[in-house]
Design a protein around this motif. Sequence first.
Motif, short mmCIF file in Angstrom:
data_model
loop_
_atom_site.label_atom_id
_atom_site.label_comp_id
_atom_site.label_asym_id
_atom_site.label_seq_id
_atom_site.Cartn_x
_atom_site.Cartn_y
_atom_site.Cartn_z
N SER A 1 2.31 1.99 -2.43
CA SER A 1 1.81 1.76 -3.62
C SER A 1 0.19 1.81 -3.43
O SER A 1 -0.45 1.52 -2.39
N HIS A 2 -0.30 1.98 -4.69
CA HIS A 2 -1.83 1.84 -4.63
C HIS A 2 -2.27 0.50 -4.90
O HIS A 2 -1.62 -0.10 -5.76
N PHE A 3 -3.06 -0.23 -4.19
CA PHE A 3 -3.58 -1.60 -4.50
C PHE A 3 -5.00 -1.81 -3.95
O PHE A 3 -5.57 -0.77 -3.27
N VAL A 4 -5.44 -2.81 -4.43
CA VAL A 4 -6.71 -3.16 -3.90
C VAL A 4 -6.59 -4.96 -3.57
O VAL A 4 -6.21 -5.58 -3.99
N HIS A 5 -7.13 -4.82 -2.08
CA HIS A 5 -7.06 -6.10 -1.40
C HIS A 5 -8.66 -6.61 -1.00
O HIS A 5 -9.06 -5.99 -0.14
N LEU A 6 -8.74 -7.74 -1.66
CA LEU A 6 -10.16 -8.26 -1.30
C LEU A 6 -9.87 -9.52 -0.42
O LEU A 6 -9.39 -10.48 -0.78
N LYS A 7 -10.39 -9.34 0.77
CA LYS A 7 -10.06 -10.30 1.69
C LYS A 7 -11.18 -11.40 1.94
O LYS A 7 -12.40 -10.99 1.85
N SER A 8 -10.96 -12.50 2.28
CA SER A 8 -12.07 -13.68 2.20
C SER A 8 -12.09 -14.13 3.49
O SER A 8 -10.82 -14.35 4.17
N ALA A 9 -13.12 -14.34 4.35
CA ALA A 9 -13.11 -14.85 5.62
C ALA A 9 -12.51 -16.39 5.69
O ALA A 9 -12.21 -16.90 6.69
N PHE A 10 -12.82 -17.13 4.67
CA PHE A 10 -12.39 -18.55 4.57
C PHE A 10 -11.66 -18.51 3.10
O PHE A 10 -12.08 -18.80 2.13
N VAL A 11 -10.11 -18.55 3.58
CA VAL A 11 -9.28 -18.35 2.51
C VAL A 11 -8.91 -19.48 1.70
O VAL A 11 -8.59 -20.55 2.58
N ARG A 12 -9.10 -19.77 0.62
CA ARG A 12 -8.72 -21.12 -0.28
C ARG A 12 -7.31 -20.94 -0.94
O ARG A 12 -6.51 -21.82 -0.75
N SER A 13 -6.97 -19.62 -1.38
CA SER A 13 -5.71 -19.51 -2.03
C SER A 13 -5.51 -17.93 -1.84
O SER A 13 -6.61 -17.02 -1.82
N ARG A 14 -4.24 -17.43 -1.69
CA ARG A 14 -3.95 -16.20 -1.72
C ARG A 14 -3.38 -15.78 -3.16
O ARG A 14 -2.29 -16.51 -3.59
N VAL A 15 -3.92 -14.86 -3.79
CA VAL A 15 -3.70 -14.65 -5.13
C VAL A 15 -3.27 -13.26 -5.52
O VAL A 15 -3.91 -12.20 -5.15
N LEU A 16 -2.05 -13.23 -6.11
CA LEU A 16 -1.26 -11.87 -6.41
C LEU A 16 -1.51 -11.60 -7.97
O LEU A 16 -0.87 -12.35 -8.76
N LEU A 17 -2.43 -10.63 -8.49
CA LEU A 17 -2.57 -10.42 -9.84
C LEU A 17 -1.63 -9.04 -10.16
O LEU A 17 -2.01 -8.01 -9.62
N ILE A 18 -0.87 -9.23 -11.53
CA ILE A 18 0.19 -8.27 -11.92
C ILE A 18 -0.48 -7.79 -13.30
O ILE A 18 -0.29 -8.62 -14.13
N HIS A 19 -0.46 -6.64 -13.33
CA HIS A 19 -0.84 -6.15 -14.62
C HIS A 19 0.12 -5.97 -15.66
O HIS A 19 1.41 -5.91 -15.31
N GLY A 20 -0.15 -5.49 -16.91
CA GLY A 20 0.94 -5.39 -17.96
C GLY A 20 1.49 -4.07 -18.16
O GLY A 20 0.86 -2.99 -17.32
N TYR A 21 2.57 -3.71 -18.89
CA TYR A 21 2.91 -2.38 -19.24
C TYR A 21 1.72 -1.69 -19.91
O TYR A 21 1.11 -1.96 -20.65
N SER A 22 1.81 -0.25 -19.11
CA SER A 22 0.70 0.68 -19.46
C SER A 22 -0.56 0.23 -19.18
O SER A 22 -1.65 0.96 -19.58
N GLN A 23 -0.81 -0.68 -18.28
CA GLN A 23 -2.11 -1.07 -17.79
C GLN A 23 -2.27 -0.56 -16.18
O GLN A 23 -1.19 0.26 -15.85
N ASP A 24 -3.19 -0.90 -15.52
CA ASP A 24 -3.11 -0.66 -14.19
C ASP A 24 -4.21 -1.79 -13.58
O ASP A 24 -4.39 -2.80 -14.20
N HIS A 25 -4.23 -1.71 -12.18
CA HIS A 25 -4.97 -2.78 -11.52
C HIS A 25 -6.38 -3.00 -12.11
O HIS A 25 -6.83 -4.31 -11.99
N SER A 26 -6.92 -2.09 -12.87
CA SER A 26 -8.27 -2.46 -13.31
C SER A 26 -8.18 -3.54 -14.35
O SER A 26 -9.37 -4.16 -14.78
#
Length: 313
Positions: free
Chosen positions: A32-57
Amino acid sequence: LTNLRQAPSSVRAMAALVDALGQSALDVLPPSHFVHLKSAFVRSRVLLIHGYSQDHSAWLSTAKRLHAVLHHDVLVPDLYGHGLSPYLPCVSDLDVLTLVAQLRKLVVEVGWADERIVLGGISMGGALAKLYSLAYPESVDRLVLVASGGLSEVWWHPLYGARAAARLAVRLLRTDAKAQPDGPWPHRVLSRLHLVAETPEYRVPQATIAAHLRRFPLALVWGGWDFLHSAQLERRRDGRDDVSVLRVPLVGHLLCEFLDWLRLEQYEHFWADTAEAPADGGGPREREGAVAGSATAARTVSVPAAVLTRARL
């Protein structure tokens, strides 16, 4: 892939099957195509899911601010058949259970399999967030649902007409013969219609979902005039007094297209327990526009419609 999708009787059964088969079950899924923004000091791990006919943008600007401002580790994928992720070989493969398996594959690949994650979902993506929480409840910390699907509507709702038409089109026109994932437009159209054929519930079990969601902190973001996936806030709250609600009056389902302008990162309690110290070592913080209080207190905020009016200029 088709056997993996069709064999289980529920999303939880699918998850158990995937876990029993191990990595080989996820290996049948294409990258799959994805964007992963990594943090050196992780507070939470967040998975963001787009809607129908959208994309990661749809989530990308919010994701960047969650990462830069609040120090969250953020994963933003393109679902199969959307954005830069491929279509699947058969029309019937593009199914919500397959998309849940896709999300699990990504979570495993980025090393979050043993972590509790925050799920954010727009429209159909909200239904997928619910399904993921049903499949892997021990892996979910909280949910942020934006104009989410996954809840039934009144019997005369237009979505049921669209669903019936999509099911008829898929049944009459599709073939289960394998096509190239990036094949001709009829394959793509029918694959997308296969998702429409599951709206608005998207296989979310209506009898048990409200009780299930009581396990997690929950934030709801809705347009006041959303008719596509109506707010039904009392039904979604299910008697809870600890649900955070963000209402945008005079706006319909197009709210999903202007998410960037809501600045959801300012509502820290949506994404993490604000009673916890942030990653920079300071104490609990209150951001302008957020509502103060404990992480479990009920919060209802209204955003002026002018915020989205400016977005259209």
